[in-house]
Design a protein around this motif. Structure first.
Motif, short mmCIF file in Angstrom:
data_model
loop_
_atom_site.label_atom_id
_atom_site.label_comp_id
_atom_site.label_asym_id
_atom_site.label_seq_id
_atom_site.Cartn_x
_atom_site.Cartn_y
_atom_site.Cartn_z
N ARG A 185 -13.76 -0.57 10.59
CA ARG A 185 -13.19 0.63 10.17
C ARG A 185 -11.44 0.45 10.00
O ARG A 185 -11.12 0.26 11.57
N ILE A 186 -10.88 0.59 9.26
CA ILE A 186 -9.39 0.06 9.16
C ILE A 186 -8.73 1.64 8.79
O ILE A 186 -9.19 2.45 7.87
N ASP A 187 -7.81 1.99 9.43
CA ASP A 187 -7.23 3.46 9.25
C ASP A 187 -5.84 3.25 9.10
O ASP A 187 -5.09 2.58 9.94
N GLY A 188 -4.98 3.79 8.21
CA GLY A 188 -3.55 3.68 8.11
C GLY A 188 -2.96 4.51 9.07
O GLY A 188 -3.34 5.74 9.59
N HIS A 189 -1.79 3.85 9.69
CA HIS A 189 -1.03 4.61 10.70
C HIS A 189 0.24 5.46 10.07
O HIS A 189 1.06 5.11 9.28
N ALA A 190 -0.07 6.99 10.52
CA ALA A 190 0.81 7.81 10.21
C ALA A 190 1.27 7.85 8.54
O ALA A 190 2.22 8.11 8.12
N PHE A 191 -0.04 7.58 7.72
CA PHE A 191 0.22 7.82 6.34
C PHE A 191 0.43 9.23 6.05
O PHE A 191 1.11 9.42 5.09
N HIS A 192 -0.38 10.08 6.71
CA HIS A 192 -0.43 11.42 6.17
C HIS A 192 0.95 12.10 6.39
O HIS A 192 1.62 13.01 5.61
N ARG A 193 1.49 12.10 7.63
CA ARG A 193 2.90 12.70 8.05
C ARG A 193 3.74 11.92 7.72
O ARG A 193 5.09 12.63 7.79
N ARG A 194 3.93 10.53 7.29
CA ARG A 194 4.95 10.02 7.09
C ARG A 194 5.08 9.03 5.89
O ARG A 194 6.02 9.59 4.64
N LEU A 195 4.20 8.07 5.81
CA LEU A 195 4.39 7.03 4.55
C LEU A 195 4.23 7.97 3.15
O LEU A 195 4.91 7.62 2.38
N SER A 196 3.15 8.90 3.22
CA SER A 196 2.83 9.50 1.76
C SER A 196 4.05 10.21 1.53
O SER A 196 4.47 10.51 0.27
N ALA A 197 4.74 10.99 2.49
CA ALA A 197 5.92 11.87 2.19
C ALA A 197 6.87 11.02 1.95
O ALA A 197 7.79 11.36 0.84
N HIS A 251 7.32 8.05 0.53
CA HIS A 251 7.38 7.71 -0.84
C HIS A 251 6.62 8.52 -1.89
O HIS A 251 6.12 7.96 -2.88
N ASP A 252 6.65 9.68 -1.68
CA ASP A 252 6.44 10.88 -2.58
C ASP A 252 5.28 10.56 -3.37
O ASP A 252 4.96 10.91 -4.39
N PHE A 253 4.20 10.62 -2.57
CA PHE A 253 2.52 10.51 -3.18
C PHE A 253 2.34 11.91 -3.67
O PHE A 253 2.53 12.82 -3.35
N ALA A 254 1.70 11.66 -4.92
CA ALA A 254 1.18 13.07 -5.61
C ALA A 254 0.35 13.79 -4.79
O ALA A 254 -0.57 12.75 -3.93
N LYS A 255 0.04 14.91 -4.78
CA LYS A 255 -0.58 15.69 -3.88
C LYS A 255 -1.85 16.46 -4.79
O LYS A 255 -1.38 17.02 -6.02
N PRO A 256 -3.05 16.66 -4.53
CA PRO A 256 -3.57 16.37 -3.39
C PRO A 256 -4.27 14.66 -3.19
O PRO A 256 -4.31 14.27 -2.21
N ASN A 257 -3.85 14.12 -4.44
CA ASN A 257 -4.60 12.58 -4.46
C ASN A 257 -3.42 11.90 -5.31
O ASN A 257 -2.96 12.24 -6.12
N ASP A 258 -3.25 10.80 -4.73
CA ASP A 258 -2.29 9.78 -5.61
C ASP A 258 -3.18 8.50 -6.19
O ASP A 258 -3.62 7.70 -5.46
N GLU A 259 -3.58 8.77 -7.52
CA GLU A 259 -4.43 7.66 -8.01
C GLU A 259 -3.95 6.24 -7.63
O GLU A 259 -4.78 5.21 -7.37
N ARG A 260 -2.50 6.15 -7.68
CA ARG A 260 -2.18 4.85 -7.63
C ARG A 260 -2.17 4.29 -6.14
O ARG A 260 -2.57 3.22 -5.75
N ALA A 261 -2.12 5.09 -5.17
CA ALA A 261 -2.37 4.80 -3.79
C ALA A 261 -3.74 4.41 -3.47
O ALA A 261 -4.16 3.44 -2.78
#
Length: 278
Positions: free
Chosen positions: A27-39, A41-51
């Motif tokens: 299992r691979i898991d992104g490091h600090a994606f929710h609290r940092r990377l997504s914010a 880079h302005d990921f769409a909420k609640p889901n970013d289709e591109r990401a």
């Protein structure tokens, strides 16, 4: 590696073979994606289709490179890979397998970022952590993937309601968390439908069920593709068509197919009994 008087240092390297005759899940898991990377880079909420598509691309690259992976399941910023039970990849050396798969996934994620987020330059290097878990039986493997898909639904339902309260309802994030505290699934469904006209079950299956990657055999029909591009001025005879059809049926290739389907019930596994074969 050339021998020298310094070669004794290799004696400090510990062997790390994984237990044989067990099912390996990485299992691979992104490091600090929710609290940092997504914010950042302005990921769409609640889901970013591109990401999500970028995650699928990285997982597909891993499966294309390592044929002993028979199944992958992804949600949000994580992906789980199931190896065939009999795999002898890198002599089942844990560090070698874990480091290679995790680094390939990460490099593919970074390399393909511009394809999916062309207008969002990557501000820093994203990273993923990884772990390998060994399971002794097909039943537990199925329960593992059921757990991950159930988690997908639980998280997505919460996030969908949460961001509706924030983006459409005008609540602060603190207020939205307070609104949802101790609520059950039916209450969240009711908030979505009664306040925002959203039927959760009508949302894309990708968001509700996650991404499933499996290997599928398909007929390789290169002749038809070529004929669409440059049609022949002389129509083939009936015999030629018959012979051509036989040749096409013999040409089968395996592709990595992306699905957004239920993997908790029996239908998925009954249709693909090879996934848990020895």
């Amino acid at each position: 590696m050339a021998g020298s008087r310094f070669a004794y240092v290799r004696n400090f390297e510990l062997p790390d073979p994984l237990l044989p005759e067990t099912y390996m899940v990485l299992r691979i898991d992104g490091h600090a994606f929710h609290r940092r990377l997504s914010a950042d880079h302005d990921f769409a909420k609640p889901n970013d289709e591109r990401a999500l598509q970028l995650m699928d691309h990285a997982a597909r690259d891993v499966m294309n490179e390592f044929k002993d992976i028979v199944l992958a399941f992804g949600e949000s910023d994580e992906y789980s890979f199931l190896f065939r039970k009999s795999t002898a990849l890198y002599n089942r050396r844990e560090a070698k397998i874990l480091s290679t798969i995790t680094s390939l996934f990460t490099s593919s994620y970074v390399f393909n970022w511009p394809k999916y987020l062309p207008n969002t330059p990557l501000k820093y290097c994203p990273s993923f952590d990884g772990r390998i878990i060994l399971y002794p039986s097909p039943t537990i493997v199925r329960d593992y993937f059921s757990w991950r898909q159930a988690d997908t639904h639980i998280n997505n339902l919460y996030n969908t309601v949460f961001w509706a309260l924030v983006l459409q309802g005008g609540q602060t994030t603190t207020e939205a968390h307070a609104t949802l505290r101790s609520t059950v699934s039916s209450t969240k469904h009711e908030i979505l439908f009664s306040q925002y006209g959203i039927n959760y079950n009508d949302l894309p299956a990708r968001y509700r069920k996650g991404s499933v990657l499996v290997r599928t055999e398909v007929y390789a029909n290169a002749t038809d593709a070529q004929s669409l591009e440059s049609p022949s001025p002389i129509p083939p005879t009936a015999t030629e068509v018959s012979q051509g059809s036989k040749k096409k049926k013999e040409r089968i290739r395996t592709i990595v197919e992306l699905l957004h389907c239920d993997i908790i019930g029996d239908d998925f596994w009954n249709a693909r009994q090879n996934l848990l074969a020895d």
